[in-house]
Design an enzyme around this catalytic site. Structure first.
Site, short mmCIF file in Angstrom:
data_model
loop_
_atom_site.label_atom_id
_atom_site.label_comp_id
_atom_site.label_asym_id
_atom_site.label_seq_id
_atom_site.Cartn_x
_atom_site.Cartn_y
_atom_site.Cartn_z
NE ARG A 78 -3.14 7.63 0.09
CZ ARG A 78 -2.47 8.40 0.93
NH1 ARG A 78 -1.75 9.09 0.08
NH2 ARG A 78 -2.63 8.65 2.06
NE ARG A 111 1.34 6.58 -3.42
CZ ARG A 111 1.21 7.38 -2.30
NH1 ARG A 111 2.08 7.55 -1.51
NH2 ARG A 111 0.38 8.27 -2.48
NE ARG A 119 -2.79 7.17 -11.56
CZ ARG A 119 -3.20 8.33 -12.15
NH1 ARG A 119 -3.64 8.68 -13.42
NH2 ARG A 119 -3.34 9.42 -11.14
CG ASP A 122 -9.01 8.33 -3.97
OD1 ASP A 122 -7.84 8.20 -3.99
OD2 ASP A 122 -9.58 9.27 -3.22
CE1 TYR A 167 -7.46 15.16 1.31
CE2 TYR A 167 -8.73 13.29 2.34
CZ TYR A 167 -7.22 13.87 1.83
OH TYR A 167 -6.23 13.19 2.16
O1 CP3 Z 1 -3.84 0.94 -3.66
C1 CP3 Z 1 -4.97 0.88 -3.98
O2 CP3 Z 1 -4.87 1.15 -5.33
C2 CP3 Z 1 -6.17 0.61 -3.28
C3 CP3 Z 1 -7.46 1.75 -3.80
C4 CP3 Z 1 -6.96 3.22 -2.88
C5 CP3 Z 1 -6.49 4.33 -3.66
N1 CP3 Z 1 -7.03 5.38 -2.54
C6 CP3 Z 1 -6.02 4.57 -4.98
C7 CP3 Z 1 -5.04 5.74 -4.87
C8 CP3 Z 1 -7.55 3.42 -1.76
C9 CP3 Z 1 -7.78 2.02 -0.80
C10 CP3 Z 1 -7.38 4.65 -1.52
C11 CP3 Z 1 -7.86 5.34 -0.33
C12 CP3 Z 1 -7.52 6.79 -0.06
N2 CP3 Z 1 -7.36 7.90 -0.77
C13 CP3 Z 1 -7.07 7.24 1.24
C14 CP3 Z 1 -7.42 6.55 2.75
C15 CP3 Z 1 -6.40 5.60 2.92
C16 CP3 Z 1 -5.02 6.29 2.84
O3 CP3 Z 1 -3.97 5.99 2.24
O4 CP3 Z 1 -4.91 6.97 4.08
C17 CP3 Z 1 -7.01 8.54 1.01
C18 CP3 Z 1 -6.78 9.50 2.49
C19 CP3 Z 1 -7.11 8.98 -0.23
C20 CP3 Z 1 -6.92 10.13 -0.71
C21 CP3 Z 1 -5.83 10.32 -1.60
N3 CP3 Z 1 -5.91 9.79 -2.93
C22 CP3 Z 1 -4.38 10.79 -1.32
C23 CP3 Z 1 -4.23 11.56 -0.35
C24 CP3 Z 1 -3.73 10.54 -2.57
C25 CP3 Z 1 -2.28 10.79 -3.00
C26 CP3 Z 1 -2.00 11.66 -3.83
C27 CP3 Z 1 -0.51 11.36 -4.43
O5 CP3 Z 1 -0.41 11.14 -5.50
O6 CP3 Z 1 0.28 11.28 -3.42
C28 CP3 Z 1 -4.67 10.00 -3.63
C29 CP3 Z 1 -4.33 9.32 -4.85
C30 CP3 Z 1 -4.34 7.73 -5.05
N4 CP3 Z 1 -5.41 7.05 -4.90
C31 CP3 Z 1 -3.38 7.05 -5.57
C32 CP3 Z 1 -3.71 5.52 -5.47
C33 CP3 Z 1 -2.95 4.59 -5.86
C34 CP3 Z 1 -1.92 7.32 -5.80
C35 CP3 Z 1 -1.21 7.17 -7.26
C36 CP3 Z 1 -1.81 7.87 -8.55
O7 CP3 Z 1 -2.63 8.99 -8.32
O8 CP3 Z 1 -2.17 6.93 -9.37
#
Ligand code: CP3
Length: 321
Positions: free
Chosen positions: A2, A6, A15, A51, A127
């Site tokens: 992610r 970030r 977004r 995601d 999950y």
């Molecule tokens: O960076 C990117 O934009 C690439 C795309 C991507 C996302 N998620 C977008 C995202 C990728 C490759 C993922 C993979 C993902 N998602 C994983 C595996 C990789 C890792 O980081 O371990 C996991 C475990 C997830 C599940 C997930 N999605 C979590 C735990 C979260 C965090 C929630 C938070 O807000 O802290 C997400 C949300 C998410 N997916 C974000 C992004 C850019 C966070 C920002 C948002 O919601 O806009």
């Protein structure tokens, strides 16, 4: 990982609020967000904005991603009856926006490769079983060892989901793929080998004919690195907890690695960040088969200008290596 959300103000600007799943459904927006880090940082590859829960959501399992929390499941997976909720994925029907985004991106990216991805069966299962993020993964492990036959059926279906999803991304133009088993490191090697390896192996085997590089990643996987390779990956992703030279020793000389700057390091002043980035390069010692990246996702408070300098440093000093 992610990454985009970030660090980039331009990400927060486009977004919108609400679930990330809405943003992913909009090919124009998902294309723009995927391109943002490439534009800003000049990284060597793009990772699709999507995601790991997209396929499960697309077949109607009832998953959402809550900002600041992560994936949450309204009705978690509990028993054999829930298998019926995991039907096969038809990407063109269930989530056509993914292919549309990939095709649009490949047109825009030119020479920059696009990495497609899916969540590995174990991490997605965690999950679906827990109902949300969990530190201990106690329910997941209880199902795994308490009802191994049901567990095997669950991860086998999730393997098919990952496989079909990744194949459709490659068919749409993605030129490398990554399987994210982020939480695999919570398992002992024997638990991993018995209850997870077969399903992840099925994913990698099912991708072999596509001829694209296949990356396999998880965090806290120091004890699992050889098993991540054994699943059939071409490249093993390494988090920062294992020094890169030690990771390469554990994997042997023929396994390329991806890694492994600690994302938290990027919050320090530049000279300290530079030392740490150089240390990663030094530990690889110029050997072929190293993709430099962070050991996990970018932390929200990271200054984008630091990441810009990390990319420049790696481009400059990596060349010399
Ligand atoms: O960076 C990117 O934009 C690439 C795309 C991507 C996302 N998620 C977008 C995202 C990728 C490759 C993922 C993979 C993902 N998602 C994983 C595996 C990789 C890792 O980081 O371990 C996991 C475990 C997830 C599940 C997930 N999605 C979590 C735990 C979260 C965090 C929630 C938070 O807000 O802290 C997400 C949300 C998410 N997916 C974000 C992004 C850019 C966070 C920002 C948002 O919601 O806009």
């Amino acid at each position: 990982m992610r990454q985009a959300g970030r660090s980039l103000p331009e990400y927060r600007q486009v977004r919108g609020t609400g679930s990330i799943l809405q943003a992913i459904r909009d090919p124009d927006l998902a294309t723009e967000i995927t391109l943002q880090p490439v534009r800003r940082y000049g990284v060597d590859a793009a990772i699709l904005y999507s995601d790991i829960v997209v396929p499960a959501e697309a077949i109607g399992f009832g998953v959402d991603v809550q900002p600041g929390v992560g994936p949450v499941v309204a009705e978690p997976f509990r028993s054999a009856a829930d298998l019926a909720r995991l039907r096969p994925l038809e990407p063109d029907v269930d989530c056509p926006w993914v292919g549309q985004t990939v095709r649009r991106l490949v047109g825009e990216l030119g020479d920059v490769p696009l990495i497609g991805f899916a969540g590995a069966p174990f991490t997605v299962a965690s999950y679906l079983v827990e109902g949300g993020p969990s530190r201990e993964l106690a329910k997941t492990k209880a199902l795994m060892i308490g009802d191994p036959a049901l567990w095997a059926e669950l991860v086998d279906r999730l393997a098919d989901l990952a496989l079909v999803s990744i194949r459709s991304q490659v068919e749409a133009g993605a030129s490398a793929v990554q399987l994210f088993d982020s939480w695999a490191g919570s398992l002992s090697p024997s638990m991993y080998e018995r209850h997870v390896l077969p399903a992840s192996t099925k994913v990698f085997a099912g991708l072999a004919d596509l001829g694209v590089p296949r990356i396999h990643f998880g965090v806290t996987t120091g004890e699992l690195l050889p098993l991540l390779a054994k699943a059939g990956a071409d490249v093993v992703g390494v988090d920062w907890r294992v020094p890169l030279d030690e990771a390469r020793r554990r994997l042997g000389p023929s396994v390329p690695v991806q890694g492994n700057l600690d994302p938290a390091v990027c919050l320090a002043p530049w000279s300290a960040v530079a030392d740490e980035a150089r240390d990663v390069l030094a530990r690889n010692a110029g050997r072929p088969g190293h993709i430099f990246n962070l050991g996990h996702g970018v932390l929200p408070s990271t200054d984008p200008s630091i990441l810009e300098r990390v990319v420049d440093l790696v481009h400059e000093e990596g060349k010399a290596g």
